[in-house]
Design an enzyme around this catalytic site. Sequence first.
Site, PDB file in Angstrom:
ATOM      1  N   LYS A  34       0.826  -1.216   0.000  1.00  0.00           N
ATOM      2  CA  LYS A  34       0.000   0.000   0.000  1.00  0.00           C
ATOM      3  C   LYS A  34       0.860   1.266   0.000  1.00  0.00           C
ATOM      4  O   LYS A  34       0.488   2.288   0.574  1.00  0.00           O
ATOM      5  CB  LYS A  34      -0.928   0.015   1.221  1.00  0.00           C
ATOM      6  CG  LYS A  34      -1.784  -1.217   1.388  1.00  0.00           C
ATOM      7  CD  LYS A  34      -2.772  -1.390   0.271  1.00  0.00           C
ATOM      8  CE  LYS A  34      -3.635  -2.620   0.537  1.00  0.00           C
ATOM      9  NZ  LYS A  34      -4.091  -3.253  -0.666  1.00  0.00           N
ATOM     10  N   CYS A  35       1.984   1.209  -0.658  1.00  0.00           N
ATOM     11  CA  CYS A  35       2.954   2.304  -0.678  1.00  0.00           C
ATOM     12  C   CYS A  35       2.953   2.985  -2.045  1.00  0.00           C
ATOM     13  O   CYS A  35       2.654   2.340  -3.054  1.00  0.00           O
ATOM     14  CB  CYS A  35       4.344   1.723  -0.372  1.00  0.00           C
ATOM     15  SG  CYS A  35       5.697   2.907  -0.436  1.00  0.00           S
ATOM     16  N   GLY A  36       3.306   4.243  -2.079  1.00  0.00           N
ATOM     17  CA  GLY A  36       3.429   4.940  -3.357  1.00  0.00           C
ATOM     18  C   GLY A  36       4.498   4.331  -4.254  1.00  0.00           C
ATOM     19  O   GLY A  36       4.475   4.507  -5.473  1.00  0.00           O
ATOM     20  N   PHE A  37       5.429   3.576  -3.667  1.00  0.00           N
ATOM     21  CA  PHE A  37       6.485   2.933  -4.445  1.00  0.00           C
ATOM     22  C   PHE A  37       6.118   1.495  -4.860  1.00  0.00           C
ATOM     23  O   PHE A  37       6.906   0.838  -5.538  1.00  0.00           O
ATOM     24  CB  PHE A  37       7.795   2.913  -3.655  1.00  0.00           C
ATOM     25  CG  PHE A  37       8.340   4.283  -3.384  1.00  0.00           C
ATOM     26  CD1 PHE A  37       8.855   5.070  -4.408  1.00  0.00           C
ATOM     27  CD2 PHE A  37       8.331   4.805  -2.092  1.00  0.00           C
ATOM     28  CE1 PHE A  37       9.349   6.338  -4.156  1.00  0.00           C
ATOM     29  CE2 PHE A  37       8.828   6.078  -1.832  1.00  0.00           C
ATOM     30  CZ  PHE A  37       9.336   6.843  -2.863  1.00  0.00           C
ATOM     31  N   THR A  38       4.938   1.005  -4.460  1.00  0.00           N
ATOM     32  CA  THR A  38       4.531  -0.368  -4.780  1.00  0.00           C
ATOM     33  C   THR A  38       4.616  -0.682  -6.275  1.00  0.00           C
ATOM     34  O   THR A  38       5.003  -1.798  -6.638  1.00  0.00           O
ATOM     35  CB  THR A  38       3.120  -0.658  -4.223  1.00  0.00           C
ATOM     36  OG1 THR A  38       3.134  -0.431  -2.810  1.00  0.00           O
ATOM     37  CG2 THR A  38       2.683  -2.086  -4.497  1.00  0.00           C
TER      38      THR A  38
END
Length: 188
Positions: A34-38
């Site tokens: 659930k990360c912007g970098f996923t």
Amino acid sequence: MSVYDFKVKTAGGLTKSLERYKGKVLLIVNTATKCGFTPQLDDLQKLQERYQEEGLQVLAFPSNQFDDQEPLNDGEITEFCALNYGVNFPVFKKIDVRDKGAHPLFTYLTSQQPYAGFNMNHPVSKMLVSIIDDKYPHYMSGDSIKWNFTKFLVDREGNVTARYESTAEPLEMEAQIKELLAQKEPVS
């Protein structure tokens, strides 16, 4: 000492030695769904597919230490990565990668390759640094993992050769991966 001296748990809970990857070039990454970098999972999978025949192995270690961005359980994480990004590289059991409870593998990785800063040209760098400074200021001290998707490159002999922070895109590592793959496999 090398990365081969460490044991890790699979998503299913089995203990495995990293020695099983001896002779391969490893790309070890702490991940979160659930990360912007996923979306980096997509390029990590591309690297795995491009270079697995030459000896590259990507290893993912989910962690929920960064703004609760890994709320899923181990089975759900593996399923999410496979269904959304086609991931077929190993996704291990969720662990802590920093502070007191950090898995010894990540303590070792960060001792071998210190923090050298975020790529401030990345579109989200300023926002990321602002979040860390505001919510987790202690994260910025020392060489520990700063956020999700910190990547470590390991040569065929188990030596940690490079560290790439969250703001480094996986394909930026391609030249160094190819260089390590070109080195002969060590004789056992």
